[in-house]
Design a protein around this motif. Structure first.
Motif, short mmCIF file in Angstrom:
data_model
loop_
_atom_site.label_atom_id
_atom_site.label_comp_id
_atom_site.label_asym_id
_atom_site.label_seq_id
_atom_site.Cartn_x
_atom_site.Cartn_y
_atom_site.Cartn_z
N THR A 40 -16.08 14.44 -7.29
CA THR A 40 -15.32 13.19 -7.18
C THR A 40 -15.10 12.53 -8.54
OG1 THR A 40 -17.36 11.94 -6.77
CG2 THR A 40 -16.16 12.75 -4.84
N GLN A 41 -15.71 13.10 -9.61
CA GLN A 41 -15.58 12.51 -10.94
C GLN A 41 -15.09 13.55 -11.95
OE1 GLN A 41 -19.06 9.07 -10.50
NE2 GLN A 41 -19.40 10.79 -11.87
N ALA A 42 -14.20 14.43 -11.49
CA ALA A 42 -13.62 15.45 -12.36
C ALA A 42 -12.12 15.23 -12.43
CB ALA A 42 -13.95 16.84 -11.84
N SER A 43 -11.63 14.82 -13.59
CA SER A 43 -10.21 14.54 -13.74
C SER A 43 -9.45 15.78 -14.18
CB SER A 43 -10.01 13.42 -14.76
OG SER A 43 -10.21 13.92 -16.08
N ALA A 44 -8.13 15.66 -14.17
CA ALA A 44 -7.29 16.77 -14.61
C ALA A 44 -7.57 17.12 -16.06
CB ALA A 44 -5.82 16.40 -14.42
N VAL A 45 -7.90 16.11 -16.88
CA VAL A 45 -8.21 16.37 -18.30
C VAL A 45 -9.50 17.19 -18.41
CG1 VAL A 45 -8.83 15.30 -20.50
CG2 VAL A 45 -7.02 14.31 -19.10
N ASP A 46 -10.52 16.83 -17.60
CA ASP A 46 -11.79 17.55 -17.64
C ASP A 46 -11.61 19.02 -17.28
OD1 ASP A 46 -12.96 15.06 -18.12
OD2 ASP A 46 -13.22 14.70 -15.96
N LEU A 47 -10.62 19.31 -16.44
CA LEU A 47 -10.38 20.67 -15.99
C LEU A 47 -9.35 21.40 -16.85
CD1 LEU A 47 -10.21 20.03 -12.13
CD2 LEU A 47 -12.20 20.40 -13.57
N ALA A 48 -8.79 20.68 -17.86
CA ALA A 48 -7.77 21.26 -18.77
C ALA A 48 -6.58 21.80 -17.99
CB ALA A 48 -8.39 22.34 -19.64
N LEU A 49 -6.14 21.06 -16.99
CA LEU A 49 -4.95 21.48 -16.25
C LEU A 49 -3.73 21.42 -17.16
CD1 LEU A 49 -5.53 19.84 -12.75
CD2 LEU A 49 -6.10 22.15 -13.54
N PRO A 50 -2.73 22.26 -16.92
CA PRO A 50 -1.55 22.30 -17.80
C PRO A 50 -0.91 20.92 -17.95
CG PRO A 50 -1.53 24.14 -16.28
CD PRO A 50 -2.66 23.27 -15.84
N GLY A 51 -0.59 20.59 -19.18
CA GLY A 51 0.07 19.32 -19.48
C GLY A 51 -0.86 18.19 -19.83
N THR A 52 -2.18 18.40 -19.70
CA THR A 52 -3.14 17.33 -20.03
C THR A 52 -3.61 17.47 -21.47
OG1 THR A 52 -5.03 18.63 -19.27
CG2 THR A 52 -3.96 17.19 -17.65
N LEU A 53 -3.96 16.33 -22.07
CA LEU A 53 -4.46 16.33 -23.44
C LEU A 53 -5.73 15.49 -23.52
CD1 LEU A 53 -1.16 15.83 -25.48
CD2 LEU A 53 -2.57 17.90 -25.38
N PRO A 54 -6.74 15.96 -24.24
CA PRO A 54 -7.98 15.17 -24.41
C PRO A 54 -7.76 14.02 -25.38
CG PRO A 54 -8.11 17.18 -25.71
CD PRO A 54 -6.82 17.26 -24.94
N VAL A 55 -8.43 12.88 -25.12
CA VAL A 55 -8.40 11.72 -26.02
C VAL A 55 -9.84 11.33 -26.31
CG1 VAL A 55 -7.69 9.33 -26.33
CG2 VAL A 55 -6.19 10.92 -25.09
N MET A 56 -10.18 11.20 -27.58
CA MET A 56 -11.58 10.97 -27.98
C MET A 56 -12.07 9.60 -27.50
SD MET A 56 -14.03 12.46 -29.64
CE MET A 56 -15.58 11.75 -29.16
N ASN A 57 -13.30 9.57 -26.96
CA ASN A 57 -13.96 8.33 -26.53
C ASN A 57 -14.61 7.67 -27.75
OD1 ASN A 57 -15.85 6.44 -25.53
ND2 ASN A 57 -16.08 7.59 -23.61
N ARG A 58 -14.10 6.50 -28.14
CA ARG A 58 -14.61 5.81 -29.32
C ARG A 58 -16.09 5.46 -29.17
NH1 ARG A 58 -12.36 2.74 -33.52
NH2 ARG A 58 -13.75 1.12 -34.31
N GLY A 59 -16.51 5.11 -27.94
CA GLY A 59 -17.91 4.76 -27.71
C GLY A 59 -18.84 5.92 -27.99
N ALA A 60 -18.41 7.15 -27.68
CA ALA A 60 -19.25 8.33 -27.95
C ALA A 60 -19.43 8.53 -29.45
CB ALA A 60 -18.62 9.57 -27.32
N VAL A 61 -18.35 8.30 -30.21
CA VAL A 61 -18.45 8.43 -31.67
C VAL A 61 -19.41 7.38 -32.22
CG1 VAL A 61 -17.17 8.37 -33.84
CG2 VAL A 61 -16.10 9.32 -31.79
#
Length: 481
Positions: A40-61
């Motif tokens: 229930t907490q897996a997005s299209a970005v997490d799965l690298a589905l076609p057309g998705t792009l990762p965006v860096m989490n500033r808080g993690a940095v």
């Protein structure tokens, strides 16, 4: 296990995955809450589905910057992300986004006490990466399920040099690192939920010889299991080598039911992962002013606080280190010391009676039934001679169980106040000396036990309300007269 075992030297290094305390994942806005329904907490970005792009989490940095500052590391002004390629069912992308050639945190040292000895472990690096999902094996139905909730969860992998030479040293390092990441608030440190996972690289060698072949013990999720797993692995490797068999590089798991490690797979080298720069992520740039803003907001670190406790309160280093196990314990000590003006007595009570009861009831110090100021008031009554140590323990028991909340009221209600009338005590002691002529004669003949007997008689006659130090002093004066 000690540094040298049957003529072999132990060599240990650590790789620790600290789950970062962000509300969303490292490259997407999906939540990271523990315990949600599977997938229930897996997005299209997490799965690298076609057309998705990762965006860096500033808080993690920012979490990575905090760790770097806490261990005296270099914060790379420019770091890059890479794809680490491997194929598991719980890794739907077929690769993990990590950092390889240029990590965000480089170097650093973790210092700690092992008994009375100061130790330090050098860090190689700490790099940002995403977690994989989780395979759930249902043996009773012969099926495996895949939960991708953890896929994309932000991790900071902290890698050491192979600097540790005993199991005790390895566990002490892991505890210190756990303290640091929870202290600065970048990780909740929950080992059972997988927020702080340790992998131990263990090998043995003849003293002064080249490093042996290491085996990696994966996912150690308690300090007790860590101790048992490393001890077993050391014994196993020594046994293999002494029987003439070679150690093969491998990844192993620890089985707490058997107390043994078992091989899971052969250990891969970096080349096996075919790292290459992630084409979807630009370099991570950390400007100097960002680092300085984070530095300005950092709390006082545990080692610095321990040093201040030694300098300001005159505590032994062991006490200061113990009292800075958590910010809450340090704050409790300082409040108690302020209330009584006796920091060493406050330290003794917190490390002794308070900790004993907290551990017995599995309570954090924040939930202590006895507030720090109340403990300070109790210690103050010991110091000014109002009550004895034994009486103080009775008052503490009443405070802990909720029988009362006011120290002075409990002292009066229980009749625990020590005698303050010197004239009355003087008359009691004269009577005891007159009634115990034999003990007086024995004492004057050099038998110290006779003096203890007289003290015992005095405490009995005063129903324990006399100040023992005062009794000793007055008795010796009378016996010397």
């Amino acid at each position: 296990m000690s540094k040298l075992v049957q003529g072999w030297e132990v060599v240990i290094g650590f790789e620790t995955h600290a789950q970062l305390a962000t509300h969303s994942k490292i490259f997407s806005r999906a939540a990271t809450a523990f315990g949600a329904e599977p997938n229930t907490q897996a997005s299209a970005v997490d799965l690298a589905l076609p057309g998705t792009l990762p965006v860096m989490n500033r808080g993690a940095v920012e979490c990575a910057i905090k760790l770097g500052l806490a261990v005296g590391a270099t914060i790379a002004p420019r770091s890059v992300f890479a794809r680490k390629n491997y194929f598991y069912p719980d890794l739907p992308k077929g690769y993990q986004i990590s950092q390889y050639e240029i990590p965000v945190v480089q170097g650093g040292v973790v210092e700690f006490l092992l008994g009375e000895e100061r130790k330090s472990v050098r860090l190689v690096r700490a790099h940002l990466e995403e977690d994989a999902g989780k395979s759930l094996h249902e043996d009773f139905v012969g099926q495996t399920g895949i939960d991708l909730n953890r896929a994309g969860t932000p991790l900071l992998e902290i890698v050491t040099e192979p600097d540790m030479r005993s199991t005790d040293e390895a566990v002490a390092y892991a505890k210190e690192l756990h303290k640091i990441v929870t202290w600065i608030g970048i990780c909740d440190g929950n080992m059972q939920e997988g927020s702080f996972r340790c992998d131990a690289n263990v090998s043995v060698r003849r003293p002064g010889g080249p490093l042996g072949t290491r085996r990696e013990i994966k996912n150690l999720n308690s300090f007790r299991f860590m101790q048992q797993a490393i001890d077993y692995e050391i014994r196993w490797q020594i046994g293999e080598l002494e029987d003439g068999r070679a150690i093969g590089q491998a990844t192993v798991l620890f089985d707490p039911d058997t107390g043994e490690t078992r091989a899971m797979r052969t250990k891969e080298d970096a080349a096996d992962y075919r790292y290459f720069p992630d084409p979807d992520l630009p370099p991570l740039v950390v400007a100097p002013d960002w680092v300085e803003r984070v530095r300005a907001a950092m709390p006082e670190l545990p080692r610095a606080m321990a040093a201040r406790f030694v300098a300001t309160y005159g505590l032994p280093e062991y006490d200061a280190t113990t009292l800075t196990q958590s910010p809450a314990m340090a704050a409790y000590f300082e409040a108690a010391a302020k209330a009584c003006g006796q920091p060493k007595l406050a330290s003794n009570w917190i490390m002794g009676e308070v900790s004993r009861r907290l551990n017995a009831q599995e309570l954090a110090i924040e939930r202590s039934p006895v507030p720090a100021a109340t403990l300070g008031a109790l210690i103050g009554r010991i110091h000014d001679g109002t009550i004895s140590n034994n009486a103080a323990r009775q008052v503490f028991e009443a405070l802990w169980t909720g029988e009362g909340a006011d120290v002075d009221a409990l002292i009066e209600a229980k009749g625990l106040r020590q005698m303050s009338d010197t004239g009355e005590l003087d008359r009691i002691l004269d009577g005891i000396l007159a009634a115990n002529a034999d003990n007086v004669a024995q004492f004057k003949a050099g038998k110290d036990k006779a003096f203890n007997a007289l003290v015992g008689q005095a405490m009995k006659a005063t129903k324990g309300k006399a100040n023992p130090a005062q009794v000793n002093e007055l008795l010796r004066k009378k016996l010397a007269g």
